[in-house]
Design a protein around this motif. Structure first.
Motif, PDB file in Angstrom:
ATOM      1  N   GLU A  64       9.215   2.546 -32.919  1.00  0.00           N
ATOM      2  CA  GLU A  64       9.636   1.149 -32.965  1.00  0.00           C
ATOM      3  C   GLU A  64      10.589   0.829 -31.809  1.00  0.00           C
ATOM      4  OE1 GLU A  64      11.905  -1.799 -36.083  1.00  0.00           O
ATOM      5  OE2 GLU A  64      10.680  -0.164 -36.883  1.00  0.00           O
ATOM      6  N   ILE A  65      11.499   1.735 -31.516  1.00  0.00           N
ATOM      7  CA  ILE A  65      12.411   1.548 -30.384  1.00  0.00           C
ATOM      8  C   ILE A  65      11.632   1.513 -29.074  1.00  0.00           C
ATOM      9  CG2 ILE A  65      14.262   2.663 -29.055  1.00  0.00           C
ATOM     10  CD1 ILE A  65      15.326   1.364 -31.498  1.00  0.00           C
ATOM     11  N   ALA A  66      10.669   2.413 -28.931  1.00  0.00           N
ATOM     12  CA  ALA A  66       9.859   2.452 -27.704  1.00  0.00           C
ATOM     13  C   ALA A  66       9.047   1.174 -27.553  1.00  0.00           C
ATOM     14  CB  ALA A  66       8.942   3.660 -27.724  1.00  0.00           C
ATOM     15  N   ASP A  67       8.504   0.668 -28.654  1.00  0.00           N
ATOM     16  CA  ASP A  67       7.743  -0.578 -28.600  1.00  0.00           C
ATOM     17  C   ASP A  67       8.647  -1.734 -28.192  1.00  0.00           C
ATOM     18  OD1 ASP A  67       5.382  -2.213 -29.079  1.00  0.00           O
ATOM     19  OD2 ASP A  67       6.445  -2.945 -30.863  1.00  0.00           O
ATOM     20  N   HIS A  68       9.841  -1.754 -28.755  1.00  0.00           N
ATOM     21  CA  HIS A  68      10.806  -2.797 -28.396  1.00  0.00           C
ATOM     22  C   HIS A  68      11.191  -2.688 -26.919  1.00  0.00           C
ATOM     23  CE1 HIS A  68      13.936  -5.752 -28.923  1.00  0.00           C
ATOM     24  NE2 HIS A  68      14.836  -4.905 -28.456  1.00  0.00           N
ATOM     25  N   ALA A  69      11.387  -1.462 -26.457  1.00  0.00           N
ATOM     26  CA  ALA A  69      11.741  -1.254 -25.045  1.00  0.00           C
ATOM     27  C   ALA A  69      10.610  -1.704 -24.125  1.00  0.00           C
ATOM     28  CB  ALA A  69      12.069   0.214 -24.801  1.00  0.00           C
ATOM     29  N   ASP A  70       9.366  -1.451 -24.532  1.00  0.00           N
ATOM     30  CA  ASP A  70       8.231  -1.891 -23.719  1.00  0.00           C
ATOM     31  C   ASP A  70       8.200  -3.412 -23.600  1.00  0.00           C
ATOM     32  OD1 ASP A  70       7.408   0.681 -23.230  1.00  0.00           O
ATOM     33  OD2 ASP A  70       5.885   0.685 -24.804  1.00  0.00           O
ATOM     34  N   LYS A  71       8.515  -4.092 -24.692  1.00  0.00           N
ATOM     35  CA  LYS A  71       8.555  -5.561 -24.649  1.00  0.00           C
ATOM     36  C   LYS A  71       9.676  -6.041 -23.729  1.00  0.00           C
ATOM     37  CE  LYS A  71       6.539  -6.158 -29.192  1.00  0.00           C
ATOM     38  NZ  LYS A  71       6.795  -6.432 -30.592  1.00  0.00           N
ATOM     39  N   LEU A  72      10.791  -5.327 -23.751  1.00  0.00           N
ATOM     40  CA  LEU A  72      11.908  -5.717 -22.888  1.00  0.00           C
ATOM     41  C   LEU A  72      11.630  -5.441 -21.419  1.00  0.00           C
ATOM     42  CD1 LEU A  72      15.009  -4.605 -24.960  1.00  0.00           C
ATOM     43  CD2 LEU A  72      14.224  -6.921 -24.505  1.00  0.00           C
ATOM     44  N   LEU A  73      10.810  -4.422 -21.142  1.00  0.00           N
ATOM     45  CA  LEU A  73      10.489  -4.105 -19.749  1.00  0.00           C
ATOM     46  C   LEU A  73       9.871  -5.297 -19.037  1.00  0.00           C
ATOM     47  CD1 LEU A  73       9.104  -0.474 -19.816  1.00  0.00           C
ATOM     48  CD2 LEU A  73      11.186  -1.288 -18.727  1.00  0.00           C
ATOM     49  N   ALA A  74       9.112  -6.079 -19.784  1.00  0.00           N
ATOM     50  CA  ALA A  74       8.488  -7.258 -19.184  1.00  0.00           C
ATOM     51  C   ALA A  74       9.546  -8.247 -18.706  1.00  0.00           C
ATOM     52  CB  ALA A  74       7.555  -7.919 -20.182  1.00  0.00           C
ATOM     53  N   THR A  75      10.699  -8.265 -19.351  1.00  0.00           N
ATOM     54  CA  THR A  75      11.751  -9.202 -18.939  1.00  0.00           C
ATOM     55  C   THR A  75      12.483  -8.737 -17.676  1.00  0.00           C
ATOM     56  OG1 THR A  75      13.461  -8.179 -20.314  1.00  0.00           O
ATOM     57  CG2 THR A  75      12.120  -9.905 -21.330  1.00  0.00           C
ATOM     58  N   ASP A  92      23.407  -0.884 -18.670  1.00  0.00           N
ATOM     59  CA  ASP A  92      22.690  -1.831 -19.522  1.00  0.00           C
ATOM     60  C   ASP A  92      22.315  -1.108 -20.817  1.00  0.00           C
ATOM     61  OD1 ASP A  92      20.746  -3.384 -20.801  1.00  0.00           O
ATOM     62  OD2 ASP A  92      19.947  -4.164 -18.913  1.00  0.00           O
ATOM     63  N   GLY A  93      23.051  -1.393 -21.882  1.00  0.00           N
ATOM     64  CA  GLY A  93      22.860  -0.686 -23.151  1.00  0.00           C
ATOM     65  C   GLY A  93      21.464  -0.810 -23.718  1.00  0.00           C
ATOM     66  N   VAL A  94      20.862  -1.987 -23.610  1.00  0.00           N
ATOM     67  CA  VAL A  94      19.523  -2.197 -24.161  1.00  0.00           C
ATOM     68  C   VAL A  94      18.502  -1.360 -23.395  1.00  0.00           C
ATOM     69  CG1 VAL A  94      17.722  -3.911 -24.558  1.00  0.00           C
ATOM     70  CG2 VAL A  94      20.108  -4.496 -24.974  1.00  0.00           C
ATOM     71  N   ALA A  95      18.567  -1.398 -22.071  1.00  0.00           N
ATOM     72  CA  ALA A  95      17.631  -0.624 -21.250  1.00  0.00           C
ATOM     73  C   ALA A  95      17.823   0.863 -21.494  1.00  0.00           C
ATOM     74  CB  ALA A  95      17.822  -0.950 -19.775  1.00  0.00           C
ATOM     75  N   MET A  96      19.072   1.311 -21.603  1.00  0.00           N
ATOM     76  CA  MET A  96      19.316   2.739 -21.793  1.00  0.00           C
ATOM     77  C   MET A  96      18.887   3.216 -23.183  1.00  0.00           C
ATOM     78  SD  MET A  96      20.258   3.887 -18.903  1.00  0.00           S
ATOM     79  CE  MET A  96      19.065   2.717 -18.265  1.00  0.00           C
ATOM     80  N   ALA A  97      18.958   2.352 -24.189  1.00  0.00           N
ATOM     81  CA  ALA A  97      18.460   2.729 -25.523  1.00  0.00           C
ATOM     82  C   ALA A  97      16.953   2.965 -25.462  1.00  0.00           C
ATOM     83  CB  ALA A  97      18.790   1.650 -26.542  1.00  0.00           C
ATOM     84  N   GLY A  98      16.249   2.092 -24.762  1.00  0.00           N
ATOM     85  CA  GLY A  98      14.808   2.277 -24.596  1.00  0.00           C
ATOM     86  C   GLY A  98      14.481   3.501 -23.775  1.00  0.00           C
ATOM     87  N   MET A  99      15.268   3.753 -22.735  1.00  0.00           N
ATOM     88  CA  MET A  99      15.000   4.913 -21.885  1.00  0.00           C
ATOM     89  C   MET A  99      15.380   6.215 -22.593  1.00  0.00           C
ATOM     90  SD  MET A  99      13.430   3.897 -19.299  1.00  0.00           S
ATOM     91  CE  MET A  99      12.715   2.583 -20.265  1.00  0.00           C
ATOM     92  N   ALA A 100      16.355   6.163 -23.487  1.00  0.00           N
ATOM     93  CA  ALA A 100      16.686   7.363 -24.275  1.00  0.00           C
ATOM     94  C   ALA A 100      15.478   7.772 -25.112  1.00  0.00           C
ATOM     95  CB  ALA A 100      17.898   7.099 -25.163  1.00  0.00           C
ATOM     96  N   SER A 101      14.805   6.789 -25.692  1.00  0.00           N
ATOM     97  CA  SER A 101      13.602   7.069 -26.466  1.00  0.00           C
ATOM     98  C   SER A 101      12.492   7.603 -25.571  1.00  0.00           C
ATOM     99  CB  SER A 101      13.148   5.787 -27.168  1.00  0.00           C
ATOM    100  OG  SER A 101      11.943   5.995 -27.837  1.00  0.00           O
ATOM    101  N   LEU A 102      12.313   6.996 -24.406  1.00  0.00           N
ATOM    102  CA  LEU A 102      11.296   7.462 -23.463  1.00  0.00           C
ATOM    103  C   LEU A 102      11.615   8.875 -22.978  1.00  0.00           C
ATOM    104  CD1 LEU A 102       8.743   6.681 -21.832  1.00  0.00           C
ATOM    105  CD2 LEU A 102      10.285   5.896 -20.039  1.00  0.00           C
ATOM    106  N   PHE A 103      12.893   9.138 -22.701  1.00  0.00           N
ATOM    107  CA  PHE A 103      13.310  10.467 -22.257  1.00  0.00           C
ATOM    108  C   PHE A 103      12.999  11.507 -23.327  1.00  0.00           C
ATOM    109  CE2 PHE A 103      16.276  13.939 -21.600  1.00  0.00           C
ATOM    110  CZ  PHE A 103      16.215  14.138 -20.232  1.00  0.00           C
ATOM    111  N   ARG A 104      13.296  11.186 -24.589  1.00  0.00           N
ATOM    112  CA  ARG A 104      13.025  12.135 -25.670  1.00  0.00           C
ATOM    113  C   ARG A 104      11.530  12.392 -25.818  1.00  0.00           C
ATOM    114  NH1 ARG A 104      17.451   9.487 -27.990  1.00  0.00           N
ATOM    115  NH2 ARG A 104      16.152   8.016 -29.113  1.00  0.00           N
TER     116      ARG A 104
END
Length: 194
Positions: A64-75, A92-104
């Protein structure tokens, strides 16, 4: 001979505890069926989610976090791999939360989820093997280092994801942690080395 008891008396059981009589008041049929259906449902559910291939709560949350991060990438649009951009987005806390999920999901197999290294090097210390400046991180992520076992990610990640993932790696480097022994040459902190 007819039964002269009222309907209320017919439901009173013969039990008598300290002058208190017990009524025979059965549960409604729909409730009993719902109860049995939940018990029957519990067996395949447990097998699938706890012992089978069903996602755990952590995996579902990560997805769910990764999906949310993907949606934010478009912005974010297309980000260039410049030192200023990489260093800007690590705060950028929002971007880093998404990248933490991608990194994992992509990098933890070699670098551990906290970046302290396993097969790959520790990303939290001040030593780097193939990095001399902050933009080299995007090059390593994009093109890989085949001789060292680092895969290329340019076919699986967008340029924006690569830049933001590089930002995340610089964020990891801000918080040194004990892990795999240091490898490579020491370099100055990234904020001072754009």
């Amino acid at each position: 001979m007819s039964d002269s008891r009222s309907s209320d008396e017919a439901t009173v059981l013969d039990h008598n505890y300290d002058g208190i009589q017990e009524y025979d008041n059965p549960l409604p049929g729909w409730w009993v069926w719902s109860f049995w259906l939940t018990i029957l449902f519990a067996f395949p559910y447990t097998v699938y989610y706890h012992f089978g291939e069903g996602p755990s709560l952590d995996q579902a949350y990560e997805a769910e976090i990764a999906d949310h991060a993907d949606k934010l990438l478009a912005t974010y649009g297309k980000l260039d791999s410049t030192p200023a951009t990489i260093l800007k987005y690590r705060d950028d806390g929002v971007a880093m939360a998404g990248m933490a999920s991608l990194f994992r999901s992509k990098c933890a197999q070699c670098h551990r989820a906290d970046g302290t290294g396993m097969v790959g090097p520790n990303l939290t210390d001040d030593r780097w093997i193939n990095v001399k400046s902050v933009t080299d991180i995007t090059t390593v992520i994009r093109d890989g280092v085949v001789l060292k076992g680092m895969p290329t990610w340019k076919d699986q990640l967008s340029d924006t994801q690569i830049v933001l993932l590089a930002s995340y790696v610089t964020k990891l480097a801000q918080s040194p942690k004990p892990g795999k022994e240091p490898q490579g040459e020491p370099i100055a902190p990234f904020a001072a080395n754009p």
